[in-house]
Enzyme design. Structure first.
Site, PDB file in Angstrom:
ATOM      1  N   GLU A  88       9.482  -2.359   5.621  1.00 38.79           N
ATOM      2  CA  GLU A  88      10.212  -1.592   4.597  1.00 38.79           C
ATOM      3  C   GLU A  88      10.843  -2.559   3.593  1.00 38.79           C
ATOM      4  O   GLU A  88      12.013  -2.431   3.213  1.00 38.79           O
ATOM      5  CB  GLU A  88      11.312  -0.730   5.235  1.00 38.79           C
ATOM      6  CG  GLU A  88      10.844   0.195   6.347  1.00 38.79           C
ATOM      7  CD  GLU A  88       9.844   1.245   5.894  1.00 38.79           C
ATOM      8  OE1 GLU A  88       9.702   1.447   4.676  1.00 38.79           O
ATOM      9  OE2 GLU A  88       9.159   1.801   6.763  1.00 38.79           O
TER      10      GLU A  88
ATOM     11  N   GLY B 178       0.852  -1.188   0.000  1.00 42.56           N
ATOM     12  CA  GLY B 178       0.000   0.000   0.000  1.00 42.56           C
ATOM     13  C   GLY B 178       0.879   1.226   0.000  1.00 42.56           C
ATOM     14  O   GLY B 178       2.106   1.116   0.087  1.00 42.56           O
TER      15      GLY B 178
ATOM     16  N   LYS C 160       0.505  -0.250   7.035  1.00 43.86           N
ATOM     17  CA  LYS C 160       1.252  -1.485   6.762  1.00 43.86           C
ATOM     18  C   LYS C 160       2.033  -1.903   8.009  1.00 43.86           C
ATOM     19  O   LYS C 160       1.968  -3.045   8.436  1.00 43.86           O
ATOM     20  CB  LYS C 160       2.223  -1.280   5.579  1.00 43.86           C
ATOM     21  CG  LYS C 160       1.561  -0.834   4.294  1.00 43.86           C
ATOM     22  CD  LYS C 160       2.549  -0.734   3.157  1.00 43.86           C
ATOM     23  CE  LYS C 160       3.650   0.293   3.381  1.00 43.86           C
ATOM     24  NZ  LYS C 160       3.171   1.700   3.494  1.00 43.86           N
ATOM     25  N   THR C 161       2.763  -0.920   8.561  1.00 44.79           N
ATOM     26  CA  THR C 161       3.575  -1.247   9.738  1.00 44.79           C
ATOM     27  C   THR C 161       2.663  -1.651  10.896  1.00 44.79           C
ATOM     28  O   THR C 161       2.931  -2.619  11.612  1.00 44.79           O
ATOM     29  CB  THR C 161       4.439  -0.025  10.129  1.00 44.79           C
ATOM     30  OG1 THR C 161       5.154   0.367   8.966  1.00 44.79           O
ATOM     31  CG2 THR C 161       5.395  -0.345  11.237  1.00 44.79           C
TER      32      THR C 161
HETATM   33  N1  LIG Z   1      -3.428  10.443   5.550  1.00 46.55           N
HETATM   34  C1  LIG Z   1      -3.462   9.415   6.375  1.00 46.55           C
HETATM   35  N2  LIG Z   1      -4.209   8.347   6.065  1.00 46.55           N
HETATM   36  C2  LIG Z   1      -4.259   7.292   6.894  1.00 46.55           C
HETATM   37  N3  LIG Z   1      -3.581   7.225   8.052  1.00 46.55           N
HETATM   38  C3  LIG Z   1      -2.808   8.253   8.403  1.00 46.55           C
HETATM   39  C4  LIG Z   1      -2.709   9.393   7.586  1.00 46.55           C
HETATM   40  N4  LIG Z   1      -1.874  10.263   8.208  1.00 46.55           N
HETATM   41  C5  LIG Z   1      -1.475   9.666   9.356  1.00 46.55           C
HETATM   42  N5  LIG Z   1      -2.020   8.462   9.473  1.00 46.55           N
HETATM   43  C6  LIG Z   1      -1.793   7.560  10.600  1.00 46.55           C
HETATM   44  O1  LIG Z   1      -0.831   6.601  10.162  1.00 46.55           O
HETATM   45  C7  LIG Z   1      -1.189   5.327  10.661  1.00 46.55           C
HETATM   46  C8  LIG Z   1      -0.560   4.235   9.807  1.00 46.55           C
HETATM   47  O2  LIG Z   1       0.813   4.198  10.110  1.00 46.55           O
HETATM   48  P1  LIG Z   1       1.745   3.021   9.629  1.00 46.55           P
HETATM   49  O3  LIG Z   1       1.213   1.721  10.085  1.00 46.55           O
HETATM   50  O4  LIG Z   1       3.128   3.366  10.081  1.00 46.55           O
HETATM   51  O5  LIG Z   1       1.599   3.120   8.050  1.00 46.55           O
HETATM   52  P2  LIG Z   1       2.574   2.644   6.883  1.00 46.55           P
HETATM   53  O6  LIG Z   1       3.517   1.644   7.446  1.00 46.55           O
HETATM   54  O7  LIG Z   1       1.682   2.067   5.843  1.00 46.55           O
HETATM   55  O8  LIG Z   1       3.237   3.884   6.381  1.00 46.55           O
HETATM   56  C9  LIG Z   1      -2.682   5.325  10.641  1.00 46.55           C
HETATM   57  O9  LIG Z   1      -3.204   4.433  11.607  1.00 46.55           O
HETATM   58  C10 LIG Z   1      -3.039   6.759  10.970  1.00 46.55           C
HETATM   59  O10 LIG Z   1      -3.248   6.927  12.357  1.00 46.55           O
HETATM   60  C1  LIG Z   2       7.098   6.763  -1.826  1.00 38.68           C
HETATM   61  C2  LIG Z   2       8.536   6.600  -1.466  1.00 38.68           C
HETATM   62  C3  LIG Z   2       8.893   6.350  -0.141  1.00 38.68           C
HETATM   63  N1  LIG Z   2      10.171   6.193   0.195  1.00 38.68           N
HETATM   64  C4  LIG Z   2      10.553   5.959   1.569  1.00 38.68           C
HETATM   65  C5  LIG Z   2       9.967   6.912   2.557  1.00 38.68           C
HETATM   66  C6  LIG Z   2       9.899   6.146   3.832  1.00 38.68           C
HETATM   67  O1  LIG Z   2      11.140   6.243   4.492  1.00 38.68           O
HETATM   68  C7  LIG Z   2       9.676   4.720   3.350  1.00 38.68           C
HETATM   69  C8  LIG Z   2       8.249   4.297   3.448  1.00 38.68           C
HETATM   70  O2  LIG Z   2       7.843   4.198   4.790  1.00 38.68           O
HETATM   71  P1  LIG Z   2       6.368   3.743   5.259  1.00 38.68           P
HETATM   72  O3  LIG Z   2       6.612   2.871   6.444  1.00 38.68           O
HETATM   73  O4  LIG Z   2       5.703   3.041   4.144  1.00 38.68           O
HETATM   74  O5  LIG Z   2       5.644   4.992   5.650  1.00 38.68           O
HETATM   75  O6  LIG Z   2      10.051   4.701   1.996  1.00 38.68           O
HETATM   76  C9  LIG Z   2      11.163   6.262  -0.792  1.00 38.68           C
HETATM   77  O7  LIG Z   2      12.319   6.082  -0.476  1.00 38.68           O
HETATM   78  N2  LIG Z   2      10.795   6.488  -2.072  1.00 38.68           N
HETATM   79  C10 LIG Z   2       9.534   6.656  -2.457  1.00 38.68           C
HETATM   80  O8  LIG Z   2       9.247   6.899  -3.667  1.00 38.68           O
END
Ligand SMILES: Nc1ncnc2c1ncn2[C@@H]1O[C@H](COP(=O)(O)OP(=O)(O)O)[C@@H](O)[C@H]1O
Ligand SMILES: Cc1cn([C@H]2C[C@H](O)[C@@H](COP(=O)(O)O)O2)c(=O)[nH]c1=O
Length: 900
Positions: free
Chosen positions: A787, A709, A715-716
């Site tokens: 990641e 996603g 995801k995390t």
């Molecule tokens: N625009 C957004 N849409 C959805 N969640 C968001 C947004 N901004 C912040 N969040 C927060 O980020 C959390 C997801 O974090 P995380 O699991 O670290 O996501 P990912 O690993 O996919 O980047 C959500 O539960 C929500 O609280």
């Molecule tokens: C889109 C995009 C992301 N990244 C980097 C930015 C963050 O450090 C991670 C993604 O972290 P998350 O746990 O999914 O929020 O990836 C990048 O290096 N290049 C990209 O295009």
């Protein structure tokens, strides 16, 4: 009329008919609380002079006094006088109609406002929510978000309330995220309370407690929301603890707090404590108990089987003309089957509420359960004669953000075919187990056929809807209105799944009215069927317990506890709710005993559960009038336990379990294959034996689960939850992340919400076995990888781990980069994965589903570590538009560079 009798304010007494004086007169009337006189004056004589401020004040007073008729007359006068309201007055009108519950008129006015302000939106949202039209309120909220308005505290208070009532956890969480994003962290006490309540009503106890912990302002409502939330989930110990904490922190409970407290005492069988809290209401806190409090006491006594004491209490109660008390007595009699009292309570109740069809059905079911078919027919005749109809029962779930609602015998859902297929599968399992006699969808009240009644019931449809595609189910919350579910069928409400993990719910809605959520170790339909079978067997054995045939209960439990904790829970709740204190106690003992054979690490029993059992002991010992932490001697003399039991004192056992859980020895293999020569009524044992064998000897296969996603999609979070679940179930797990991600240090994986889990930060995956050591690697059951897009050797590592090393690998990573190109080798895993889940975030610009990540800066390298400072999740529309803007900016900047 009042107006005419008060000479000083009669029209004739007004010295001048000048507008100024008129307006002053009207305002004076308002200020002195005489709205009816003011309206009278306005309607009959003065409307043409009235200025906007006076109209606003008149409307404000109508809102304040909830004077729907007077407010309408004021509005009518405005129209008759040809008065055109300004924005302020239009807002007042919308607020007025929304507050008095005339949402249709409020909406008409609201829709005609060309540019609506936040107050007007808030008025509509809260109006719908107050009227019980929560979904409509949420729709207005989303429309407001789509025009780009930022919500404020009033908005959130209504939205959280709506989500709480509809049990829409995902929507509630989303609104919470918006609140945080809008820097509304310092929520006022109303919002904090609504937030706590929302999480708890949506069964997210941890989140509710966290919201409570971080709330800067608390009052009795916030505390009561927390206490009631725990109560609704049957967590009696927590309720009592929180209540005392609340008092210690200087808050004064109100009558709602006491309702939660008494209900907890009732569910926990804490009769003495219940009396003492009840008595303290008036004596200590100066709160006069109402009908509901008396009813809670009746319920408490009834559950403990003290029916006649309950009846005496009802007769003496000053509220004995309150139908709710007789309703509680009726419910209590229903559990314990005292027919004379049932008739008496039912007559009293129905005298006061002759059209309460729910209670007629309760009564009819109670008679049916006791084989009193003439009485059943009599009640049914009355229902027909009175021509009363029961509101259709419904049930709803939220799945991936979409709410699915099911009505009784609902055939309209687009996936109804699959749903009924699942129902049939469960039905077949029940039929095979001899629990039901046929698979016909029927509505008969006979004891034997009672399970069939549920085939068309919304809750079952809902559960099967959840179950039909277990692997793809991601998010849902549970909400069900249970009002005529049969005691004998309650175990059918035990299973549901989220994020691919099955849970079971031990519910005894007729008796206790709360759900006990448990994680299940099983994940296939066969297992579900086995669980259902097990539960139904438990019910039969509970019958033995009723007959005081403890040996049979013991038999059952000895061979199943530690192996099937649904059974334990089932027995526990049933014994408890049926007031079978002895059995309850015995079951507790047996659970502890079984731990000797089933070490904590290899069973699904957690230390917290052991702690809970020990609490149960304390509870039981109180119930049978012994001191908490029963002594060996009193235990012996009261229950006369079998010899083997006498070997331990409770305190010795509990400290052994709590402090040395892993020192317990493994079960001898024969223990897993129960044989019963003593009990001829145990054909079920053969099934348990084979299941136990299957569980213990099944070869361990590897699995790959991929979660992808855009950024912020969760995801995390999903990865952490999944791995956490696995470890909770006794599986050994390790988490790995790429050492490129230095955002939060290298020792933990951290979600955007700050949820953490320790991890190995590595440059590549192939170095992992050497890093942890080959022995530790061998012992691992589960490997989580976050990641994943940054690991070049992802494919080879996952394939080997799953195919050769038998590991369950859960992989979370970006499927695409900021330009939506494939990122690393995450997508290569799809052909070898068992499941692939694409999560979505919320678009940072419009709140719609976001599938893509937009980079806000003009950096062009593929890998660029960052968070919300650099990236934003967006929907398709905003990705396309946003990308154009970013590109354009880049071109401008680059051309400037050239010029420089
Ligand atoms: N625009 C957004 N849409 C959805 N969640 C968001 C947004 N901004 C912040 N969040 C927060 O980020 C959390 C997801 O974090 P995380 O699991 O670290 O996501 P990912 O690993 O996919 O980047 C959500 O539960 C929500 O609280
Ligand atoms: C889109 C995009 C992301 N990244 C980097 C930015 C963050 O450090 C991670 C993604 O972290 P998350 O746990 O999914 O929020 O990836 C990048 O290096 N290049 C990209 O295009």
């Amino acid at each position: 009329m009042l107006f005419r009798s008060q000479r000083s304010f009669s029209v004739s007494s007004l010295p001048f008919r000048r507008c100024k004086a008129v307006n002053e007169e009207l305002r004076n009337l308002c200020f002195t609380g005489r709205l009816p006189q003011a309206v009278e004056l306005l309607c009959h004589h003065l409307r043409s002079c009235v200025d906007p401020r006076t109209y606003a004040l008149l409307l404000q007073e109508s809102i304040h006094w909830k004077e729907s008729k007077l407010g309408r007359r004021i509005h009518a006068q405005m129209l008759v006088a040809g008065f055109s309201p300004d924005e302020y007055l239009r807002t007042k009108l919308v607020i007025f109609y929304a507050k008095v519950g005339d949402l249709w008129t409020a909406r008409q006015l609201f829709d005609r406002i060309p540019e609506r302000n936040l107050i007007q939106w808030n008025a509509m949202i809260s109006g719908y929510v107050l009227k019980g039209l929560e979904q409509e309120g949420l729709n207005v909220y989303y429309s407001m978000r789509s025009v780009g308005l930022a919500p404020d505290q009033f908005t959130f208070a209504s939205v959280f309330r709506a989500c709480a009532r509809l049990a829409l956890l995902e929507h509630g969480k989303r609104a919470h995220a918006v609140m945080i994003k809008n820097h509304l962290k310092k929520a006022n006490v109303i919002v904090s309370s609504a937030l706590v309540d929302m999480y708890l009503k949506c069964s997210s106890l941890d989140d509710g407690h966290r919201a409570f912990d971080v709330s800067l302002q608390r009052n009795v409502v916030t505390w009561t929301a927390l206490i009631s939330g725990y109560g609704q989930h049957g967590q009696v110990a927590e309720v009592l603890e929180l209540f005392h904490q609340m008092i210690t922190e200087g808050f004064r409970p109100n009558s709602v707090t006491f309702l939660a407290l008494l209900s907890a005492c009732s569910h926990g069988g804490l009769i003495d404590a219940g009396w003492s809290y009840f008595n303290s209401m008036e004596a200590v806190y100066d709160i006069r108990p109402t009908g509901e409090h008396y009813a809670a006491m009746v319920d408490m006594l009834g559950r403990a089987g003290r029916l006649h004491e309950a009846y005496e209490f009802v007769k003496m109660s000053p509220c004995n003309e309150h139908s709710v008390i007789w309703g509680a007595l009726l419910g209590a009699c229903r559990i314990h089957g005292d027919m004379e009292l049932i008739r008496l309570a039912a007559n009293k109740f129905l005298e006061m509420q002759p059209k309460n069809v729910g209670k007629y059905i309760v009564l009819s079911n109670t008679f049916a359960n006791n084989g009193m078919w003439d009485d059943v027919a009599d009640v049914r005749r009355k229902i027909t004669k009175l021509q009363i109809k029961k509101e259709p029962a419904w049930s709803s779930i939220e799945l991936q953000g979409v709410v699915h609602t099911f009505l009784v015998r609902d055939n309209t859902h687009e996936e109804i075919g699959k749903i009924y297929e699942t129902i049939r599968s469960i039905g077949c399992a029940l039929a095979e187990a001899g629990c039901v006699s046929s698979m016909k969808v029927d509505c008969c009240v006979g004891h034997k056929h009672v399970h069939l009644m549920l085939w068309g019931e919304p809750q079952l449809i809902e559960i099967c809807f959840r179950l039909k595609e277990i692997s793809s189910i991601e998010f849902f919350t549970c909400s069900a209105k249970e009002d005529n579910v049969c005691v004998y069928c309650s175990f059918l409400w035990i299973i549901f799944s989220t994020r691919g993990i099955l849970y079971h719910i031990c519910v005894t809605p007729c008796c206790s009215g709360f759900h006990g959520f448990q994680r299940s170790r099983y994940s296939t339909m066969q297992h579900i069927a086995a669980q259902v079978q097990a539960m139904l067997m438990v019910k039969r054995y509970i019958m033995f317990a009723v007959e005081d045939s403890h040996a049979n209960v013991y038999d059952l439990l000895f061979y199943t506890s530690g192996e099937n904790d649904v059974v334990n829970w089932g027995i526990k709740y049933q014994c408890h709710s049926q007031g079978m204190i002895k059995s309850f106690f015995l079951v507790g003992w047996l659970m502890i005993e079984s731990l000797l054979y089933f070490p904590l690490s290899s069973s699904s029993i957690s230390t917290s559960k052991v702690a809970e059992w020990i609490f149960m002991f304390a509870l039981c010992s109180r119930c049978i009038d012994l001191k908490p932490w029963l002594t060996v001697n009193s235990f012996r003399s009261t229950l006369n336990p079998p010899k083997w039991m006498r070997m331990y004192s409770v305190s010795r056992m509990s400290s052994l379990l709590l402090h040395h859980p892993v020192a317990l020895s493994k079960p001898p293999p024969s223990m897993l294959l129960p044989v019963s020569s003593t009990n001829p009524r145990s054909p079920w044992k053969i099934r348990f034996a084979s299941r136990a064998y299957a569980v213990t000897h099944s070869p361990s296969f590897g699995e790959i689960h991929v979660i992808v996603g855009p950024m912020f999609a969760g995801k995390t979070t999903a990865l952490i939850q999944r791995v956490q679940l696995e470890t909770d179930q006794g599986r050994r797990a390790a988490m790995i992340k790429s050492d490129k991600d230095t955002r939060y240090g290298l020792d933990s994986i951290v979600s955007h919400d700050g949820v953490k889990m320790p991890c190995w930060a590595l440059p590549d995956l192939s170095s992992f076995p050497a890093k942890v050591g080959p022995l530790a690697y061998d012992e691992l059951d589960v490997i989580g990888i976050d990641e994943a897009q940054f690991f070049g050797d992802l494919y080879d590592f996952c394939r080997n781990a799953a195919d050769h090393d038998g590991k369950t690998v859960v992989v979370a990573g970006l499927d695409g980069d900021y330009l939506r190109r494939r990122f690393g080798s995450v997508l290569d895993l799809i052909p070898i994965a068992d499941s692939v889940t694409k999560l979505t975030a919320r678009c940072g610009l419009c709140e719609q589903r976001a599938y893509f990540t937009l980079r806000k800066t003009n950096d062009t390298e593929k890998e660029l570590i960052g968070g919300a400072d650099v990236y934003m999740p967006v929907c398709r529309q905003h990705y396309v538009k946003g990308q154009i803007v970013v590109e354009a900016a880049r071109i401008v900047l680059e051309s400037q560079k050239i010029k420089l």
